[in-house]
Design an enzyme around this catalytic site. Structure first.
Site, PDB file in Angstrom:
ATOM      1  N   ARG A 150      18.923  13.043  84.055  1.00 17.55           N
ATOM      2  CA  ARG A 150      19.810  12.464  83.086  1.00 17.55           C
ATOM      3  C   ARG A 150      18.986  11.360  82.505  1.00 17.55           C
ATOM      4  NH1 ARG A 150      23.285   8.435  84.731  1.00 17.55           N
ATOM      5  NH2 ARG A 150      23.561   9.077  86.882  1.00 17.55           N
ATOM      6  N   TYR A 158      31.999  13.057  58.660  1.00 16.31           N
ATOM      7  CA  TYR A 158      32.542  14.023  59.617  1.00 16.31           C
ATOM      8  C   TYR A 158      33.907  13.558  60.426  1.00 16.31           C
ATOM      9  CZ  TYR A 158      31.967  17.102  63.622  1.00 16.31           C
ATOM     10  OH  TYR A 158      31.936  18.130  64.672  1.00 16.31           O
ATOM     11  N   ASP A 194      23.769   9.276  59.277  1.00 14.37           N
ATOM     12  CA  ASP A 194      23.732  10.648  59.985  1.00 14.37           C
ATOM     13  C   ASP A 194      23.272  11.680  58.707  1.00 14.37           C
ATOM     14  OD1 ASP A 194      24.860  13.047  60.670  1.00 14.37           O
ATOM     15  OD2 ASP A 194      26.674  12.568  61.489  1.00 14.37           O
ATOM     16  N   LYS A 220      23.355  22.126  64.312  1.00  8.79           N
ATOM     17  CA  LYS A 220      23.568  22.730  62.863  1.00  8.79           C
ATOM     18  C   LYS A 220      22.109  23.268  62.524  1.00  8.79           C
ATOM     19  CE  LYS A 220      27.807  21.155  63.660  1.00  8.79           C
ATOM     20  NZ  LYS A 220      28.129  19.780  62.852  1.00  8.79           N
TER      21      LYS A 220
HETATM   22  C1  LIG Z   1      28.873  18.783  63.509  1.00  8.50           C
HETATM   23  C2  LIG Z   1      28.365  17.233  63.093  1.00  8.50           C
HETATM   24  C3  LIG Z   1      28.463  16.337  63.749  1.00  8.50           C
HETATM   25  C4  LIG Z   1      28.872  16.378  65.336  1.00  8.50           C
HETATM   26  O1  LIG Z   1      28.042  17.138  65.801  1.00  8.50           O
HETATM   27  P1  LIG Z   1      28.265  18.004  67.202  1.00  8.50           P
HETATM   28  O2  LIG Z   1      26.943  18.553  67.779  1.00  8.50           O
HETATM   29  O3  LIG Z   1      29.077  18.969  66.861  1.00  8.50           O
HETATM   30  O4  LIG Z   1      28.900  16.796  68.211  1.00  8.50           O
HETATM   31  C5  LIG Z   1      28.229  15.082  63.356  1.00  8.50           C
HETATM   32  N1  LIG Z   1      28.018  14.900  62.094  1.00  8.50           N
HETATM   33  C6  LIG Z   1      27.855  15.785  61.008  1.00  8.50           C
HETATM   34  C7  LIG Z   1      27.777  15.423  59.789  1.00  8.50           C
HETATM   35  C8  LIG Z   1      28.184  17.219  61.579  1.00  8.50           C
HETATM   36  O5  LIG Z   1      28.118  18.140  60.825  1.00  8.50           O
END
Ligand SMILES: *Cc1c(COP(=O)(O)O)cnc(C)c1O
Length: 392
Positions: free
Chosen positions: A57, A110, A180, A205
């Site tokens: 961890r 998001y 982000d 992603k």
């Molecule tokens: C999918 C996504 C998240 C969250 O990510 P996870 O891996 O599903 O927790 C945050 N921001 C954006 C822009 C996303 O597309």
């Protein structure tokens, strides 16, 4: 004379190699704990910051290899991986913000991020002001000197591909600034180069890129990342070494996948623009995109996502999705398959009707994550679906 810096395409291949390991795929370190050489060694590891060879961890060699590769691509001193994009986001927000603090955030986000800011943050006394990111100066104007701890943006944003002026965000003094950048990947844009403090990705992603890993990562200066880590080990959204391995393998081909997906996204956007079944086609490469000039400066590739607004609302969207033969109906993005989702009933279903209206999540809006299929097959599939959508 020193060597010129390596191109991102090269870094994606060579970064994160474990010194001394000749294997061209890193070992997956499955250990949850490591043996120490007695009391003093165990003590040093226990109190060390991100110390190796202690407990998974706290640090894991496979996860570290992934983090080092991302840091190299972002031009960052350090990166910290988490079990998901939301894990990275929640750890960062709660590491930096306390009760009484103020956060400035983009309105169009998001939906998970929005829910975190509206639910747990408000409950813990963290006050959030939402701003319209496309309005110049909106983030800066909302900062309350001495009280705002974090400015949080997403670019391009989900689902309407709104861009944030990264130079403007990077110039904000006082609070930490975070972008982000999931939709752009580390190949499409580098927010840290614009003076932003932290860049975050859902590596689930485009980075991992094959719909087979759930992972998040945040990058920036080492001292700041160490502080976030101090909270993240308690938050416990610990990344799995298996997911880190998948994401690192995906990262090796990210530049070629991204380039191809962007090119196809531009082709699709150009082919569908002006179609009479559509009220709007959104892609930063289109001259009709409200921030086309900003895109040319900070996201020249245009990105891999396209948004379509069907004139016929939810019924047309239902017919459109039912008619797809190549693209799949699914959330998520950045993988080999082209995925189409209807944000109003899926990714953004948790928003109230007023929030959906404020963020442009209309009943006819579709979000397309462009994959690696041949562009002609995709254009034909989308045209056929538009024909079906137009006829009730
Ligand atoms: C999918 C996504 C998240 C969250 O990510 P996870 O891996 O599903 O927790 C945050 N921001 C954006 C822009 C996303 O597309």
């Amino acid at each position: 004379m020193s060597d010129p810096p390596l191109h991102p395409d090269t870094l994606a291949v060579v970064a994160g190699r474990v010194p001394g390991d000749a294997g061209l795929s890193p070992p997956i370190a499955t250990a949850s704990t490591w043996a120490s050489n007695g009391l003093d060694d165990a003590h040093a590891r226990a109190v060390g910051v991100r110390a190796d060879g202690f407990y998974s961890r706290y640090a894991n060699p496979t996860v570290r290899a992934f983090e080092q590769a991302i840091a190299a691509l972002e031009g960052a001193e350090a990166s910290l991986a988490s079990a998901s994009g939301m894990g990275a986001l929640a750890s960062t927000v709660f590491a930096l913000c306390s009760s009484g603090d103020h956060v400035v955030a983009q309105r169009q986000l998001y939906a998970g991020t929005l829910a975190l800011l509206q639910g747990p943050c408000q409950r813990m006394g963290i006050d959030v002001t939402f701003v319209d990111a496309a309005t110049p100066g909106a983030f800066t104007a909302a900062v309350q000197p001495g009280r705002t701890m974090l400015v949080l943006a997403e670019s391009p944003s989900n689902p309407r591909l709104e861009l944030v002026d990264l130079d403007e965000l990077g110039a904000i003094q006082g609070p930490f600034t975070l972008v982000d950048a999931t939709f752009a990947t580390p190949i499409g844009q580098r927010p840290l180069g614009h003076g932003v403090d932290l860049v975050l990705h859902s590596a689930t992603k485009g980075i991992a890129g094959h719909n087979d890993a759930t992972l998040g990562v945040v990058s920036g200066e080492r001292e700041l990342l160490d502080a976030i880590w101090g909270y993240a080990v308690l938050h416990g959204a610990t990344p799995s070494p298996f997911d880190a391995h998948h994401a690192l393998r995906g990262l090796r081909t990210l530049p070629v996948r991204y380039e191809r997906q962007c090119a196809t996204a531009c082709t699709i956007a150009a082919a569908l623009a002006g179609n009479e079944a559509l009220a709007e086609v959104l892609h930063p490469s289109l001259p009709s995109h409200p921030q086309h000039e900003l895109a040319a400066r900070q996201l020249p590739s245009g990105g891999t996502m396209v948004a379509l607004d069907l004139r016929g609302g939810r019924d047309a969207a239902r017919r459109f999705l039912a008619a797809l033969r190549v693209a799949r109906v699914a959330t998520s993005l950045g993988g080999p398959d082209t995925l189409v989702c209807h944000p109003a009933t899926s990714t953004h279903a948790s928003l109230t009707p007023a929030e959906q209206e404020a963020t442009g999540v209309t009943e006819g809006l579709l979000r397309v994550s462009v994959g690696l299929e041949h562009p002609d097959d995709l254009v034909r599939d989308l045209h056929a679906a538009l024909d079906a959508a137009g006829h009730s």
